[in-house]
Design a protein around this motif. Structure first.
Motif, PDB file in Angstrom:
ATOM      1  N   CYS A   1      37.953  26.481  46.752  1.00 12.53           N
ATOM      2  CA  CYS A   1      37.617  27.800  46.181  1.00 12.53           C
ATOM      3  C   CYS A   1      38.849  28.652  45.926  1.00 12.53           C
TER       4      CYS A   1
ATOM      5  N   CYS B   1      37.227  33.392  42.782  1.00 13.73           N
ATOM      6  CA  CYS B   1      37.135  34.078  41.496  1.00 13.73           C
ATOM      7  C   CYS B   1      35.903  34.965  41.426  1.00 13.73           C
TER       8      CYS B   1
ATOM      9  N   CYS C   1      30.666  32.642  40.966  1.00 14.79           N
ATOM     10  CA  CYS C   1      29.382  32.160  41.494  1.00 14.79           C
ATOM     11  C   CYS C   1      28.544  33.319  42.038  1.00 14.79           C
TER      12      CYS C   1
ATOM     13  N   CYS D   1      31.577  27.459  38.448  1.00 15.95           N
ATOM     14  CA  CYS D   1      32.728  27.328  39.353  1.00 15.95           C
ATOM     15  C   CYS D   1      33.924  26.665  38.650  1.00 15.95           C
TER      16      CYS D   1
HETATM   17  S1  SF4 Z   1      32.924  30.121  41.479  1.00  9.07           S
HETATM   18 FE1  SF4 Z   1      32.635  30.693  43.625  1.00  9.07          FE
HETATM   19  S2  SF4 Z   1      33.159  28.819  44.744  1.00  9.07           S
HETATM   20 FE2  SF4 Z   1      33.968  28.519  42.673  1.00  9.07          FE
HETATM   21  S3  SF4 Z   1      36.093  29.253  42.832  1.00  9.07           S
HETATM   22 FE3  SF4 Z   1      34.865  30.986  42.154  1.00  9.07          FE
HETATM   23  S4  SF4 Z   1      34.355  32.084  44.067  1.00  9.07           S
HETATM   24 FE4  SF4 Z   1      35.026  30.022  44.643  1.00  9.07          FE
END
Ligand code: SF4
Lengths: 202, 468
Positions: free
Chosen positions: B311, B314, B317, B371
């Protein structure tokens, strides 16, 4: 915890020994080796404008001098700070504005950059010439030659060919935040106004 | 941040009734989702970069001992000092000890989720050191004794009205101040803080093994100030932040801001390699790096869960999750919320106090789709559910699903979100109008005995709304 115990825990988690070999990491994305500088300059200027910076294109160092004086007069600034390097020496020659007594009091900061990155309109700032001129004042003026513009970050890193300075900063547009109801506001901590004087000929 | 994940249901109920929260959350997540979508669509090779980053992260985790050691060697070669902490207590002890030994009275901090995780501010205060959060969102939360609810926009649960009132009470700005006025008031106060601070504490988005470089990504400039003005810089990182090479960075820096805020590039990316060099005019005199385990090596040891350590925080999700969109981050009861929280929190804290989190999902698959490092979030959620049942934390699979279902069905907003997403998932699982998927534990049993018509694209309730 000391280093060996800490790494020991990780090795245990991975069922590895201290001298276990590793597989080669995935192949890197390869950098470009030649490009059309004129097209990059246009792209760089477009991207800069899109992120909210102002671009002032001049032909020579002499024109850059006049442009700088004009920008300083227009801004109504009372004092400035600058990075310490040859190009700023040359361009800031005609500036009559006093240097700030203390850096945090300056209204404007002037510095050179190491590269311009075309695909994102990014300025690469190096701590070799100092950190504060591009960071503390509300207005920042960058000086760059057209030949310093590269396609992307990959080419900038490839061309640098030395140990990185203590701080290599990629600045794209003004300081911004959207922390209050996602409403975009500029100048929250760093410069809210970014002006770039782009010099065509070395 | 104290753990209160056990109370997910009660927390969620409270969140659903909070009108201000609902307004703020709705606006924020919708905006994040829209911007991400546009930015991702505009980048031709986004999928290639995503594959690349997923593979690089997975590779680094598989050989983490090797890359961490290389990182440590290079940071030390540049004159930095590296510290290691097995858990939060040890980490806090190291930081407070460092502060004491260097006569540090005040600290400026840029956003660091791992410091929230270990409750560093409380530890600093107890040791007589004043910490000042400098990210605008984090500063708002510190003033209001509140906790972050989103990894990218820590204060997105607050409305402008709430911030205006808070700044009026604490900083004396007028009650009708607009957002630029509030922002410049914060700039003034925090700038003084930067100029006085003895130590700057930052997080780390990436740590480059090959060069000993810490990469930090931001928009405000507070990280640049944190890492430039005080005489000491301490960077704190979870042990999973390493990447092998400097040239791996461009790919990560292309997908991170696009996935997070829909920007092509963040305003500032700082690559920090040690303290000020002798021939440089400005910068901190010393550089320290603190690497924290705090439950991560257990996640690493778990072949299924290891992927969660890819992870890059970001937030995509969270924004895409119909449950997060309704209940917000606080309901999850810890620093990491949304789908990644529901996967990571049980891994880091244990399932006993957190088994409710992976239940709170409609398994619609949206998180896995967005993701940028391709963590199979839906699969990992199911894995946690399976383990909860196995360990008797919740009864039979079906009962769990029905339990979660009953809860969701009893909350009209969640029900609407859930049915929408459930239908979306079912559409994807179905072939020729019949459900075929057998990977969902409950469906598997059902489908072994019957064909179940795929649900219609729109529900009666939605069509009714349209017709009205
Ligand atoms: S989408 Fe969620 S799990 Fe994937 S990198 Fe971004 S914060 Fe992390």
């Amino acid at each position: 915890m000391n280093k060996d115990d800490f790494l020991g825990r990780i090795r245990k988690a991975l069922h590895r020994e201290a001298i276990s070999p590793i597989e080669a990491p995935p192949a890197l994305l390869s950098p470009l080796t030649d490009w059309d500088n004129a097209a990059l300059v246009e792209q760089f200027c477009d991207e800069l404008t899109q992120v909210g910076a102002q671009v002032h294109r001049v032909a020579t160092v002499k024109e850059a001098r006049d442009k700088l004086v004009q920008l300083l007069v227009e801004s109504g600034a009372k004092s400035y700070i600058r990075s310490s390097d040859a190009l700023v020496d040359e361009v800031a020659e005609a500036v009559s504005l006093p240097l700030a007594q203390r850096p945090e009091q300056a209204d404007i900061g002037i510095s050179t950059v190491t590269f311009g990155i075309a695909n994102t309109g990014t300025l690469v700032l190096s701590s070799e010439v100092g950190r504060q001129a591009s960071l503390l004042p509300m207005t920042y003026i960058a000086l760059i030659y057209a030949e310093q513009i590269v396609p992307s970050m990959t080419e900038a890193l490839t061309l640098y060919q030395r140990e990185l300075p203590s701080a290599w900063v990629q600045a794209t547009g003004p300081s911004r935040t959207a922390d209050i109801e996602l409403t975009l506001t500029t100048g929250v901590h760093g410069p809210g106004v970014v002006k770039v004087i782009l010099i065509a000929k070395h | 941040m104290k753990v209160s994940s056990q109370n997910f249901k009660a927390n969620a109920r409270k969140a659903l009734k909070d009108q201000q929260l609902q307004t703020a959350l709705g606006r924020a997540t919708a905006q994040f989702v829209g911007k991400r979508k546009t930015a991702v669509a505009a980048l031709k090779n986004f999928e290639d970069l995503r594959d690349y980053c997923a593979v690089v992260k997975a590779h680094t985790l598989d050989y983490l001992d090797y890359y961490l050691e290389q990182l440590v060697d290079n940071v030390e070669r540049l004159g930095g000092e590296v510290h290691f902490a097995a858990d939060g207590n040890e980490a806090n002890r190291i930081v407070t000890e460092l502060a004491r030994a260097n006569n540090v009275k005040t600290v400026v901090k840029s956003k660091s989720m791992v410091s929230e995780e270990i409750q560093l501010n409380e530890a600093l205060e107890a040791a007589g050191v004043t910490p000042l959060e400098t990210d605008l969102g984090e500063y708002i939360l510190q003033l209001d004794h509140d906790a972050p609810s989103h990894i990218i926009g820590p204060a997105i649960h607050k409305t402008k009205e709430q911030v205006t009132k808070l700044f009026h009470d604490k900083l004396g700005t007028p009650l009708d101040a607009d957002i630029p006025t509030l922002t410049s008031a914060a700039r003034r106060v925090l700038r003084d803080g930067f100029l006085q601070a003895d130590m700057g504490i930052s997080g780390a988005n990436f740590a480059v093994a090959e060069t000993g470089t810490i990469a930090l990504v931001e928009n405000e400039g507070n990280i640049r100030l944190t890492t430039s003005l005080p005489r000491m810089h301490l960077a704190i990182m979870g042990l999973e932040k390493v990447i092998p090479r400097l040239h791996d960075l461009p790919a990560f820096l292309a997908i991170l801001p696009r996935s997070a805020t829909g920007q092509k590039a963040s305003s500032y990316v700082s690559l920090i390699s040690g303290a000020k060099r002798e021939d440089e005019p400005e910068g901190p005199e010393s550089f320290h790096l603190l690497i924290i385990d705090n439950g991560r090596s257990a996640v690493l040891a778990d072949p299924k869960l290891r992927a969660a350590l890819r992870c890059i925080r970001c937030g995509a999700c969270l924004n895409s999750c119909p449950v997060y969109q309704q209940v917000g981050g606080h309901a999850y009861g810890w620093v990491y919320s949304g789908p990644i929280g529901a996967v990571l929190d049980p891994g880091l804290l244990g399932l006993k106090d957190t088994f409710n989190l992976p239940q709170a999902s409609s398994l619609c698959g949206a998180c896995g789709e967005v993701c940028p490092v391709k963590i199979p979030l839906p699969e990992l959620l199911i894995e946690h559910r399976r383990r909860s049942v196995e360990r008797g934390l919740s009864a039979k699979t079906e009962k769990v699903a029905v339990g979660a279902f009953a809860f969701i069905a009893s909350q009209p907003v969640l029900w609407n979100a859930g049915t929408k997403m459930g239908r979306f998932a079912a559409q994807r699982l179905s072939k020729d109008g019949y459900l075929t998927g057998d990977w969902l534990p409950v469906l598997k049993q059902w489908l072994s005995e019957r064909d179940f018509p795929a649900p219609a694209k729109t529900s009666f309730r939605e069509r009714w709304e349209e017709l009205k």
